[in-house]
Design an enzyme around this catalytic site. Sequence first.
Site: not given
Length: 237
Positions: A145-147
């Site tokens: 997530d949240e790259v």
Amino acid sequence: MAADLFPDKLVHLDLKGAPPRLPYLLDFMSFAKAAGATGFLVEWEDAFPWADRELRAPTACSEDEVNKIIGRAAELDMEIVPLVQTFGHLEFVLKHKRFRNLREKAEFLMDICPLHADALPLVLGLIDDLLRLHPAIRRIHLGGDEVWSLGSCERCGPFEQKNGKAALYLHHAAPIIEAVKGRGLVPMLWDDMMRSWPIPELNRLSGVQLVVWRYGCLLYTSPSPRDRTRSRMPSSA
């Protein structure tokens, strides 16, 4: 209704930084069982007793403590799903000087560069190390997530422009997924990076369990625009 929609009720234990002491954690596991949980998603990060001791926090669990946590889950007939970060949120690795060259952006500690030659071997090594203390699991969560800095380095920018962000993400994630499947495990990923992907790229995630990553408590509605735009870029370090 909730029981029908969500037969798996995993409690997310985020242990990085300041994990609870073992007696408290074992008591909490019993409490979670009594409350209806079926297992635990254990996000170890620097709380795991990595073979590379530099990756361990001073408060990291010992191997004996990990075995006791897994043993308590077995006593309670609850599933343990370990979470190992493989793309973003790799601060516990990338903050160290010898891994700094693997960052997507030099000023951000979180994201690994998917086109760096050493990125995939590092991540596969983390998975192998994690699995040595989780011999009986059936699923493993690979984070993902949240790259937020994906596609921003000099290697990845041209690749993304030519092939798209989904292809860049999969360039790194797909071989990890296949390696996990090859171990007889079901891979899991947070869903937030895939919500705008074209269908062909989504089809490449066959066999992956996508887990909704939400900022909020409205589980029965689709992700809102606010969810998709929140925290676009982490602060620099």
